[in-house]
Motif scaffolding. Structure first.
Motif, PDB file in Angstrom:
ATOM      1  N   LEU A 211      -8.117   0.190  -9.798  1.00 39.25           N
ATOM      2  CA  LEU A 211      -8.419   1.615  -9.769  1.00 39.25           C
ATOM      3  C   LEU A 211      -7.969   2.200  -8.436  1.00 39.25           C
ATOM      4  O   LEU A 211      -8.449   1.787  -7.378  1.00 39.25           O
ATOM      5  CB  LEU A 211      -9.925   1.838  -9.945  1.00 39.25           C
ATOM      6  CG  LEU A 211     -10.552   1.262 -11.222  1.00 39.25           C
ATOM      7  CD1 LEU A 211     -12.077   1.337 -11.132  1.00 39.25           C
ATOM      8  CD2 LEU A 211     -10.053   1.995 -12.454  1.00 39.25           C
ATOM      9  N   GLN A 212      -7.023   3.130  -8.483  1.00 39.07           N
ATOM     10  CA  GLN A 212      -6.555   3.812  -7.277  1.00 39.07           C
ATOM     11  C   GLN A 212      -5.952   5.142  -7.682  1.00 39.07           C
ATOM     12  O   GLN A 212      -5.532   5.334  -8.826  1.00 39.07           O
ATOM     13  CB  GLN A 212      -5.540   2.960  -6.511  1.00 39.07           C
ATOM     14  CG  GLN A 212      -4.306   2.569  -7.313  1.00 39.07           C
ATOM     15  CD  GLN A 212      -3.006   2.972  -6.648  1.00 39.07           C
ATOM     16  OE1 GLN A 212      -2.947   3.937  -5.879  1.00 39.07           O
ATOM     17  NE2 GLN A 212      -1.931   2.238  -6.932  1.00 39.07           N
ATOM     18  N   ASP A 213      -5.906   6.064  -6.747  1.00 37.73           N
ATOM     19  CA  ASP A 213      -5.418   7.413  -7.023  1.00 37.73           C
ATOM     20  C   ASP A 213      -4.161   7.689  -6.203  1.00 37.73           C
ATOM     21  O   ASP A 213      -3.944   7.069  -5.148  1.00 37.73           O
ATOM     22  CB  ASP A 213      -6.503   8.437  -6.674  1.00 37.73           C
ATOM     23  CG  ASP A 213      -6.479   9.658  -7.587  1.00 37.73           C
ATOM     24  OD1 ASP A 213      -5.434   9.924  -8.201  1.00 37.73           O
ATOM     25  OD2 ASP A 213      -7.516  10.344  -7.678  1.00 37.73           O
ATOM     26  N   ILE A 214      -3.349   8.628  -6.700  1.00 35.17           N
ATOM     27  CA  ILE A 214      -2.093   8.976  -6.030  1.00 35.17           C
ATOM     28  C   ILE A 214      -1.872  10.486  -6.110  1.00 35.17           C
ATOM     29  O   ILE A 214      -2.646  11.208  -6.734  1.00 35.17           O
ATOM     30  CB  ILE A 214      -0.895   8.238  -6.655  1.00 35.17           C
ATOM     31  CG1 ILE A 214      -0.649   8.737  -8.092  1.00 35.17           C
ATOM     32  CG2 ILE A 214      -1.089   6.738  -6.655  1.00 35.17           C
ATOM     33  CD1 ILE A 214       0.734   8.450  -8.600  1.00 35.17           C
ATOM     34  N   ASP A 215      -0.755  10.928  -5.496  1.00 34.44           N
ATOM     35  CA  ASP A 215      -0.387  12.335  -5.536  1.00 34.44           C
ATOM     36  C   ASP A 215       0.810  12.604  -6.424  1.00 34.44           C
ATOM     37  O   ASP A 215       1.329  13.722  -6.473  1.00 34.44           O
ATOM     38  CB  ASP A 215      -0.099  12.852  -4.121  1.00 34.44           C
ATOM     39  CG  ASP A 215       1.001  12.061  -3.420  1.00 34.44           C
ATOM     40  OD1 ASP A 215       1.531  11.103  -4.020  1.00 34.44           O
ATOM     41  OD2 ASP A 215       1.328  12.400  -2.259  1.00 34.44           O
ATOM     42  N   GLY A 216       1.291  11.579  -7.133  1.00 32.51           N
ATOM     43  CA  GLY A 216       2.459  11.739  -7.989  1.00 32.51           C
ATOM     44  C   GLY A 216       3.774  11.541  -7.271  1.00 32.51           C
ATOM     45  O   GLY A 216       4.843  11.643  -7.881  1.00 32.51           O
ATOM     46  N   HIS A 217       3.720  11.247  -5.976  1.00 29.98           N
ATOM     47  CA  HIS A 217       4.942  11.073  -5.201  1.00 29.98           C
ATOM     48  C   HIS A 217       5.154   9.640  -4.718  1.00 29.98           C
ATOM     49  O   HIS A 217       6.281   9.148  -4.690  1.00 29.98           O
ATOM     50  CB  HIS A 217       4.947  12.010  -3.992  1.00 29.98           C
ATOM     51  CG  HIS A 217       6.161  11.854  -3.118  1.00 29.98           C
ATOM     52  ND1 HIS A 217       7.401  12.320  -3.495  1.00 29.98           N
ATOM     53  CD2 HIS A 217       6.318  11.260  -1.900  1.00 29.98           C
ATOM     54  CE1 HIS A 217       8.276  12.031  -2.547  1.00 29.98           C
ATOM     55  NE2 HIS A 217       7.658  11.387  -1.570  1.00 29.98           N
ATOM     56  N   ALA A 218       4.075   8.968  -4.326  1.00 33.80           N
ATOM     57  CA  ALA A 218       4.191   7.617  -3.780  1.00 33.80           C
ATOM     58  C   ALA A 218       2.956   6.799  -4.157  1.00 33.80           C
ATOM     59  O   ALA A 218       1.961   7.336  -4.642  1.00 33.80           O
ATOM     60  CB  ALA A 218       4.364   7.665  -2.258  1.00 33.80           C
ATOM     61  N   ASP A 219       3.037   5.505  -3.901  1.00 27.92           N
ATOM     62  CA  ASP A 219       1.963   4.564  -4.262  1.00 27.92           C
ATOM     63  C   ASP A 219       0.890   4.598  -3.177  1.00 27.92           C
ATOM     64  O   ASP A 219       0.806   3.712  -2.331  1.00 27.92           O
ATOM     65  CB  ASP A 219       2.578   3.167  -4.408  1.00 27.92           C
ATOM     66  CG  ASP A 219       1.608   2.147  -4.974  1.00 27.92           C
ATOM     67  OD1 ASP A 219       0.593   2.547  -5.572  1.00 27.92           O
ATOM     68  OD2 ASP A 219       1.870   0.936  -4.818  1.00 27.92           O
ATOM     69  N   ARG A 220       0.032   5.626  -3.202  1.00 23.61           N
ATOM     70  CA  ARG A 220      -0.853   5.928  -2.082  1.00 23.61           C
ATOM     71  C   ARG A 220      -2.038   4.973  -1.950  1.00 23.61           C
ATOM     72  O   ARG A 220      -2.524   4.735  -0.853  1.00 23.61           O
ATOM     73  CB  ARG A 220      -1.393   7.357  -2.219  1.00 23.61           C
ATOM     74  CG  ARG A 220      -0.336   8.439  -2.316  1.00 23.61           C
ATOM     75  CD  ARG A 220       0.501   8.520  -1.059  1.00 23.61           C
ATOM     76  NE  ARG A 220       1.377   9.694  -1.093  1.00 23.61           N
ATOM     77  CZ  ARG A 220       2.318   9.923  -0.199  1.00 23.61           C
ATOM     78  NH1 ARG A 220       2.505   9.087   0.805  1.00 23.61           N
ATOM     79  NH2 ARG A 220       3.088  10.997  -0.300  1.00 23.61           N
ATOM     80  N   HIS A 221      -2.578   4.495  -3.047  1.00 26.00           N
ATOM     81  CA  HIS A 221      -3.821   3.709  -3.033  1.00 26.00           C
ATOM     82  C   HIS A 221      -4.943   4.479  -2.345  1.00 26.00           C
ATOM     83  O   HIS A 221      -5.647   3.966  -1.485  1.00 26.00           O
ATOM     84  CB  HIS A 221      -3.600   2.331  -2.395  1.00 26.00           C
ATOM     85  CG  HIS A 221      -2.859   1.387  -3.304  1.00 26.00           C
ATOM     86  ND1 HIS A 221      -3.493   0.545  -4.185  1.00 26.00           N
ATOM     87  CD2 HIS A 221      -1.529   1.206  -3.491  1.00 26.00           C
ATOM     88  CE1 HIS A 221      -2.580  -0.133  -4.865  1.00 26.00           C
ATOM     89  NE2 HIS A 221      -1.384   0.250  -4.466  1.00 26.00           N
TER      90      HIS A 221
END
Length: 272
Positions: A211-221
């Motif tokens: 489970l991790q969240d991003i901004d749609g641009h990069a693999d933010r974790h």
């Protein structure tokens, strides 16, 4: 309905922060210290002993993240494949010593592959056969160790690639993992299906979720809720999922906030 407990993927130095939270309810725990090439290829005995001590008193589900840098399971070069297998054997020995139930492997499938399956008619078949040849002996070792290999989506644009691969290999110790951030990144950048479709497509072969969240641009974790993923329907789907896999927060920073993030997600699992 029993609400699954959310756990965390972590490095040893985070144990001071998360030990009580993890141990009090025996939450799922994933060990990620053995990923770097400089560690998995060297003497891991001291780090292994440190983890064995740190895990005393933990009785929840447990796994490790296997090595992946440069270790493409579809590599056609048999000499290089021998090195890949050796790294996986060593990781499985570590998993066994830590009484791990799963080991995460990275998917080899990319956007380029999905664009070129028609252009190169033998491409998909060749990739599948190379992966089967690479993982065959590794899976036998995994079965002996009681460890399930879970294949995590990375640059995948089609959930069917990994599902079809494990169907071809057809081994009880090979299942699927879904990383929510990776799936959403592929959705944003490549037009892949939404995250929820990756989860649903995996069906009963889903054995692990990051489970991790991003901004749609990069693999933010990022912590869930800090990016663009709509978590309420996602957690509702996981609460009803037939496989009921272990759920692990895999965030890059602010590990002290993991218990709060987990509590928010667990509340969503109940439908609130």
């Amino acid at each position: 309905m029993t609400v699954p407990l959310i756990g965390a993927a972590m490095l040893l130095h985070n144990m001071d922060i998360l030990r009580d939270w993890l141990f009090d309810k025996d939450r799922p725990l994933e060990i990620q210290d053995f990923i770097p090439p400089g560690i998995i290829a060297g003497d891991t005995s001291a780090l292994l002993r440190q983890w064995q001590v740190a895990l005393q008193g933990h009785h929840g589900p447990r796994g490790i993240h296997g090595p992946f840098f440069g270790l493409d399971i579809t590599n056609p070069d048999t000499e290089i494949r021998t090195i890949i297998q050796a790294r996986m054997y060593k990781a499985l020995d570590i998993a066994s010593a830590l009484h791990a139930e799963w080991m995460v492997l990275h998917s080899p499938f990319t956007f380029w592959h999905s664009l070129n399956y028609t252009n190169y008619p033998l491409l998909r078949k060749t990739l599948f056969q190379a992966a089967a040849d690479c993982l065959g002996p590794v899976l036998e070792r995994a079965a002996d160790a009681g460890v399930t290999l879970v294949l995590e989506n990375i640059d995948d644009t089609s959930p069917a690639d990994r599902s079809d691969l494990i169907a071809k290999i057809n081994h009880p110790n090979l299942k699927l993992s879904v990383d929510t951030g990776h799936a959403d990144l592929a959705h944003a950048k490549y037009g892949a299906p939404p995250v929820i479709d990756f989860l649903q497509h995996a069906g009963t072969n889903l054995a692990h979720v990051h489970l991790q969240d991003i901004d749609g641009h990069a693999d933010r974790h990022w912590h869930p809720g800090h990016g663009r993923i709509n978590w309420k329907p996602l957690m509702t789907a996981l609460a009803k999922h037939p496989a009921q896999p272990p759920l692990l927060l895999e965030v890059r920073n602010n590990h002290n906030r993991i218990p709060k993030t987990a509590a928010i997600l667990e509340n969503l699992l109940t439908g609130n």
